[in-house]
Write an enzyme that holds these catalytic residues in place. Structure first.
Site, PDB file in Angstrom:
ATOM      1  N   HIS A   1       7.715   2.284   3.050  1.00  0.00           N
ATOM      2  CA  HIS A   1       6.291   2.012   3.259  1.00  0.00           C
ATOM      3  C   HIS A   1       5.717   1.208   2.101  1.00  0.00           C
ATOM      4  O   HIS A   1       4.799   0.430   2.280  1.00  0.00           O
ATOM      5  CB  HIS A   1       5.505   3.317   3.428  1.00  0.00           C
ATOM      6  CG  HIS A   1       5.805   4.013   4.712  1.00  0.00           C
ATOM      7  ND1 HIS A   1       6.267   5.299   4.766  1.00  0.00           N
ATOM      8  CD2 HIS A   1       5.731   3.584   5.996  1.00  0.00           C
ATOM      9  CE1 HIS A   1       6.464   5.635   6.034  1.00  0.00           C
ATOM     10  NE2 HIS A   1       6.145   4.609   6.803  1.00  0.00           N
TER      11      HIS A   1
ATOM     12  N   LYS B   1       4.123  12.856   6.960  1.00  0.00           N
ATOM     13  CA  LYS B   1       5.436  12.481   6.429  1.00  0.00           C
ATOM     14  C   LYS B   1       5.237  11.781   5.088  1.00  0.00           C
ATOM     15  O   LYS B   1       4.202  11.151   4.862  1.00  0.00           O
ATOM     16  CB  LYS B   1       6.145  11.539   7.385  1.00  0.00           C
ATOM     17  CG  LYS B   1       6.478  12.204   8.691  1.00  0.00           C
ATOM     18  CD  LYS B   1       7.593  11.476   9.373  1.00  0.00           C
ATOM     19  CE  LYS B   1       7.855  12.110  10.723  1.00  0.00           C
ATOM     20  NZ  LYS B   1       8.679  11.265  11.562  1.00  0.00           N
TER      21      LYS B   1
ATOM     22  N   HIS C   1       7.160   6.749   1.752  1.00  0.00           N
ATOM     23  CA  HIS C   1       8.386   6.470   1.001  1.00  0.00           C
ATOM     24  C   HIS C   1       8.473   4.996   0.601  1.00  0.00           C
ATOM     25  O   HIS C   1       7.562   4.204   0.862  1.00  0.00           O
ATOM     26  CB  HIS C   1       9.624   6.936   1.765  1.00  0.00           C
ATOM     27  CG  HIS C   1       9.740   6.348   3.128  1.00  0.00           C
ATOM     28  ND1 HIS C   1      10.111   5.052   3.333  1.00  0.00           N
ATOM     29  CD2 HIS C   1       9.507   6.886   4.347  1.00  0.00           C
ATOM     30  CE1 HIS C   1      10.135   4.813   4.632  1.00  0.00           C
ATOM     31  NE2 HIS C   1       9.751   5.906   5.266  1.00  0.00           N
TER      32      HIS C   1
HETATM   33  N1  ARG Z   1       4.164   3.960  11.493  1.00  0.00           N
HETATM   34  C1  ARG Z   1       5.270   3.075  11.632  1.00  0.00           C
HETATM   35  C2  ARG Z   1       6.390   3.493  10.667  1.00  0.00           C
HETATM   36  O1  ARG Z   1       6.155   4.177   9.700  1.00  0.00           O
HETATM   37  C3  ARG Z   1       4.906   1.636  11.356  1.00  0.00           C
HETATM   38  C4  ARG Z   1       3.842   1.054  12.237  1.00  0.00           C
HETATM   39  C5  ARG Z   1       3.837  -0.443  12.220  1.00  0.00           C
HETATM   40  N2  ARG Z   1       2.786  -1.007  13.003  1.00  0.00           N
HETATM   41  C6  ARG Z   1       2.767  -1.083  14.352  1.00  0.00           C
HETATM   42  N3  ARG Z   1       1.714  -1.585  14.928  1.00  0.00           N
HETATM   43  N4  ARG Z   1       3.783  -0.679  15.058  1.00  0.00           N
HETATM   44  O2  ARG Z   1       7.532   3.117  10.875  1.00  0.00           O
END
Ligand code: ARG
Length: 573
Positions: free
Chosen positions: A132, A126, A129
């Site tokens: 992030h 993905k 963006h």
């Molecule tokens: N991959 C998730 C996202 O893009 C964020 C992960 C954050 N870290 C965690 N340990 N949940 O929304």
């Protein structure tokens, strides 16, 4: 010299029953220099001491013992105000900055204890963006600030590299994908396939079942599924790393969600043993009704694991591996419930360290009206945003300083810096609307403005170097010369320089990088007022040296502050 502590220890014993720490916490910096440099608001002690505020203030003034750092004290309207000796402040602040240089502002509060910071954590296949970007930059700043204050940080990129979406992607790729297109277009193509899957599945719901069983195959280690998945990961990482390089961010570990595959069964078992799991229509969940939260789903009815399962497992693993003092998660505020839920699961499992888990939420970013959705594909791609920022900055530099030597490098540092700074300049929980004019305004409260101020200070120092040929800046400024810095703008600037350390501590405690960025704007404004009012390269050698020491101190402090929030400090721009 820590003036709050100095004052607190001077007042110790004079305020019955109030200890030095509590006194130091009460001391304020008055907004207006007429009210002193430090002030004790005595109404805060009135109840405890059973005395009128003004009487307390007068008592403190009457029993005051002279100190070389203090010019005078006064009791006024219930405040006990302290005026510091300007020469003392100047020589102590400047001395500290010049001596510590790139360590100015650092402390050893953490004494090497471990802080885990889970940040950035984009999803494989993905686009990376702007949401992030916020996680990346807020997390990076929190990391650097903690390091600077003596902690040992472990930065973890908890990649979203596992979950049913990979079942969908594999199914989509096998039906409509082309190896060469994926190689050529990377995440863009993977994203297109993913969107196509959802479009097609609206007509053919059986695709969803196919994807689910494909993910189960992946979880069970099916060779072909694993191969495709690894390939998607590699392609995505290549793009993410380009971004991190541009942003100047790195991680200590890339243990993403898939890292916990072989560790989840034991956690599910543990949850069972602790009688926390309940079956609900074939799924396994932890009920959280008693805490006013929906249940945390741990296993789906097909046995597949979930985001919750992986987070609980990762936390236990991290606690065992790093014995952290804090484990910080930086994500958008939309995930707050998710974190509250599984933090509670850890608590219910009986782990005393549940209160060391900290969610650091942040608000949404929108860009000139555009919505940032991940499903429909109209996401703002960070790469485009950064490239555009660099181009726009190049144009501005071309106008302002056409003869600059390393334009490309500077445009990158300033363009990327503008985006980062605008991202970090508000309280993180606030939603922000990004605007080009605001972010790139060299005169506004922006990254370029702070960087420009740094370049201006550097330029003064360069000129001084030519002029005083060979004459070194002193590493110390004695109190007598420091006392020459008696102009209001000089005094105000020195105070700002002094505040740096305390602001960093606050930023760490509140996990709020905007405290640093706002501080830098204040410092830059303060410097520019000084710069316009006080000629620096004057004939009087003592005054010139004293002012140059102020310029050098400002340059160092801006440099350090910018570095902590992830910005470069160019010497010319
Ligand atoms: N991959 C998730 C996202 O893009 C964020 C992960 C954050 N870290 C965690 N340990 N949940 O929304």
């Amino acid at each position: 010299m820590n003036y709050k502590q100095l004052l607190a220890s001077q007042l110790e014993g004079k305020l019955e029953g109030v200890d030095t720490g509590a006194i130091a916490d009460l001391i304020e910096y008055p907004p207006n220099p007429q009210m002193g440099d430090l002030s004790m608001p005595c109404f805060r002690l009135s109840k405890q001491l059973r005395k009128a505020p003004q009487a307390i203030a007068e008592g403190l003034a009457a029993s005051w013992q002279e100190h070389p750092a203090v010019l005078r004290v006064e009791a006024i309207s219930g405040y006990f105000n302290v005026f510091l000796q300007p020469g003392h402040v100047a020589s102590s602040v400047i001395g500290e900055i010049l001596e510590q240089n790139e360590r100015y502002g650092s402390q050893n509060i953490g004494q090497g204890r471990n802080i885990v910071i889970d940040f950035s954590s984009p999803n494989i296949a993905k686009t990376f963006h702007i949401g992030h970007l916020r996680s990346t930059m807020i997390g990076n700043a929190i990391y650097k600030i903690h390091e600077f204050l003596g902690y040992n940080c472990i930065g973890i990129n908890h990649l979203g590299d596992w979950g049913t979406q990979f079942g969908k992607l594999i199914v989509a790729y096998k039906q409509w994908g082309e190896e060469s297109t994926v190689e050529a277009e990377g995440i863009g193509e993977l994203q297109r396939l993913y969107i196509k899957f959802h479009d097609e599945a609206e007509q053919k719901p059986e695709l969803e079942d196919e994807a689910r069983s494909m993910f189960v195959q992946l979880e069970q280690g099916d060779e072909e599924a694993i191969k495709l998945w690894k390939w998607f990961v590699a392609i995505s990482l290549k793009e993410f790393e380009k971004m991190y390089e541009l942003l100047g961010v790195s991680f200590d570990s890339y243990t993403g969600e898939s890292f916990y595959n072989d560790k989840m069964a034991a956690i599910v078992e543990e949850l069972k043993e602790k009688k926390l799991l309940e079956e609900d229509e074939g799924a396994q969940l932890v009920r959280l009704d008693a805490f006013n939260m929906p249940p945390a789903l741990m296993l789906k009815k097909d046995g597949g694991t979930l985001y919750h399962t992986r987070d609980v497992t990762a936390a236990v693993y991290r606690q065992q591996t790093y014995d952290f003092e804090k484990c910080i998660y930086v994500t958008d505020a939309g995930q707050s419930l998710h974190f509250q839920q599984w933090f509670k699961v850890i608590e219910l499992m009986g782990y005393g360290w549940h209160d060391k888990l900290v969610h650091v939420p942040f608000g949404k970013v929108s860009l000139e009206g555009a919505k940032l959705s991940t499903r429909k594909g109209n996401v703002v791609r960070l790469e485009e945003l950064l490239t555009l920022a660099i181009e726009k900055t190049k144009e501005i530099i071309e106008q302002k300083n056409p003869n600059l030597e390393n334009k490309a490098e500077t445009a990158q540092e300033v363009g990327v810096g503008a985006i980062i700074f605008s991202d970090l300049s508000n309280n993180r929980v606030k939603d922000i609307v990004f605007s080009w004019e605001d972010a790139l305004n060299f005169e506004g409260e922006t990254g370029p403005y702070v960087q420009y101020t740094h370049a201006r200070a550097s330029s003064v120092l360069r000129k001084a170097g030519d002029r005083v040929a060979g004459e070194q800046l002193p590493l110390k400024l004695n109190e007598q010369d420091a006392a020459l810095l008696d102009q209001p703008t000089e005094q105000a600037l020195l105070k700002q320089l002094y505040y740096f350390k305390e602001r960093l501590e606050q930023a760490m405690q509140k996990l709020e990088p905007s405290i640093v960025s706002r501080y830098l704007v204040d410092l830059a404004q303060s410097f520019n007022r000084f710069y316009h009012e006080c000629p620096i390269l004057v004939e009087d050698a003592a005054l010139r040296q004293a002012r140059l020491a102020v310029v050098r101190s400002t340059q160092i402090t801006i440099h350090n502050g910018l570095a902590l929030i992830g910005l470069k400090a160019p010497e010319k721009m």
